[in-house]
Design an enzyme around this catalytic site. Sequence first.
Site, mmCIF file in Angstrom:
data_model
loop_
_atom_site.group_PDB
_atom_site.id
_atom_site.type_symbol
_atom_site.label_atom_id
_atom_site.label_comp_id
_atom_site.label_asym_id
_atom_site.label_seq_id
_atom_site.Cartn_x
_atom_site.Cartn_y
_atom_site.Cartn_z
ATOM 1 N N ASN A 92 -21.155 6.097 -30.477
ATOM 2 C CA ASN A 92 -20.433 5.639 -29.294
ATOM 3 C C ASN A 92 -20.296 6.711 -28.219
ATOM 4 O O ASN A 92 -20.160 6.394 -27.043
ATOM 5 C CB ASN A 92 -19.037 5.156 -29.706
ATOM 6 C CG ASN A 92 -18.144 4.909 -28.512
ATOM 7 O OD1 ASN A 92 -18.367 3.978 -27.730
ATOM 8 N ND2 ASN A 92 -17.126 5.748 -28.340
ATOM 9 N N SER A 144 -24.899 0.127 -22.844
ATOM 10 C CA SER A 144 -24.160 -0.388 -21.691
ATOM 11 C C SER A 144 -25.004 -1.410 -20.951
ATOM 12 O O SER A 144 -26.237 -1.325 -20.930
ATOM 13 C CB SER A 144 -23.784 0.746 -20.728
ATOM 14 O OG SER A 144 -23.244 0.216 -19.532
ATOM 15 N N TYR A 157 -26.994 7.779 -15.481
ATOM 16 C CA TYR A 157 -26.296 7.111 -16.571
ATOM 17 C C TYR A 157 -27.031 5.843 -16.994
ATOM 18 O O TYR A 157 -27.218 5.583 -18.188
ATOM 19 C CB TYR A 157 -24.864 6.780 -16.157
ATOM 20 C CG TYR A 157 -24.063 6.088 -17.227
ATOM 21 C CD1 TYR A 157 -23.661 6.768 -18.372
ATOM 22 C CD2 TYR A 157 -23.716 4.749 -17.103
ATOM 23 C CE1 TYR A 157 -22.931 6.134 -19.361
ATOM 24 C CE2 TYR A 157 -22.983 4.110 -18.086
ATOM 25 C CZ TYR A 157 -22.585 4.798 -19.221
ATOM 26 O OH TYR A 157 -21.870 4.167 -20.193
ATOM 27 N N SER A 160 -30.046 6.560 -19.029
ATOM 28 C CA SER A 160 -29.731 7.036 -20.386
ATOM 29 C C SER A 160 -29.332 5.901 -21.314
ATOM 30 O O SER A 160 -29.266 6.092 -22.534
ATOM 31 C CB SER A 160 -28.597 8.075 -20.321
ATOM 32 O OG SER A 160 -27.338 7.463 -20.093
ATOM 33 N N LYS A 161 -29.053 4.723 -20.748
ATOM 34 C CA LYS A 161 -28.646 3.587 -21.566
ATOM 35 C C LYS A 161 -29.798 2.629 -21.871
ATOM 36 O O LYS A 161 -29.589 1.584 -22.500
ATOM 37 C CB LYS A 161 -27.496 2.828 -20.876
ATOM 38 C CG LYS A 161 -26.191 3.615 -20.871
ATOM 39 C CD LYS A 161 -25.774 4.003 -22.284
ATOM 40 C CE LYS A 161 -24.542 4.870 -22.334
ATOM 41 N NZ LYS A 161 -24.168 5.230 -23.713
#
Length: 264
Positions: A92, A144, A157, A160-161
């Site tokens: 997580n 995400s 971000y 990276s997901k």
Amino acid sequence: MEYNFSDKVVLVTGASSGIGEATALLFAKFGAQLALVGRNEKNLNAVADQCMKELGVRVLPIIADLGTDEGCEKVAKMTLEHYGRLDVLVNNAGIGSKYDLIETNSMEMLDRVFSVNVRGVYNLTRLVVPALVKSNGNIVNISSVVGKMVNVGMLTYSMSKVPPTGFSFFCASCPSSGARVHRTTTITSFYQRLTEITEEEYKKHLEDCERCIPLGKVCTSEDIAKTIVHVASEHSCRVTGTDIVVDGGLQFSSFGNMLKDALN
């Protein structure tokens, strides 16, 4: 539906707040022995204390930076030495980047975000997979919805997901379940810390989000935690390599321009 983790050891990263905290507390409620990882020592110890005092479970708090090899090795070593086994890994932990575009972002920012959100997930998982195979355990990777949507100003971000999707699919061939829970806008301090907005601005942001979500409600950390626990339980023993989306239908809405305005 009943859940029982009284004979299980669960490792939750990013457990000092938000989704990780809610997940730790819910696993503790169902009797799991916990290894909790975070960088904020005060917050992490508070979560661990709550699990132990209110729920009576064994908890091992571990302060570590999963963006480093040393941090991942420390977590794997301490968990396995302390409990002697591992049944569930919840990847997580993650960090974000402030408003960034390809023409303005730095390689240092990209390296830092990917070191935790991508490399850290891979590294910690490879270190504990032998224990998970031995226990016929499973892995839950938290991603995400921004990894599936265009979000102006969240390039690093969002990028990276994307990798966790492929990582979960390819890991599904091992005896661990490799199921992935796909998270989205939730009521946590993550977004507020990232954008440095005030409480009033954050409240307005959540209200704007709810107008974009087909089911009309922003997901809470507890909503995501419930799905994580279910996927990690025997009730999902035949689930592997799958993408479980918990977002109230947000991925089907037009969110990018609203998010850009909020970040500005």
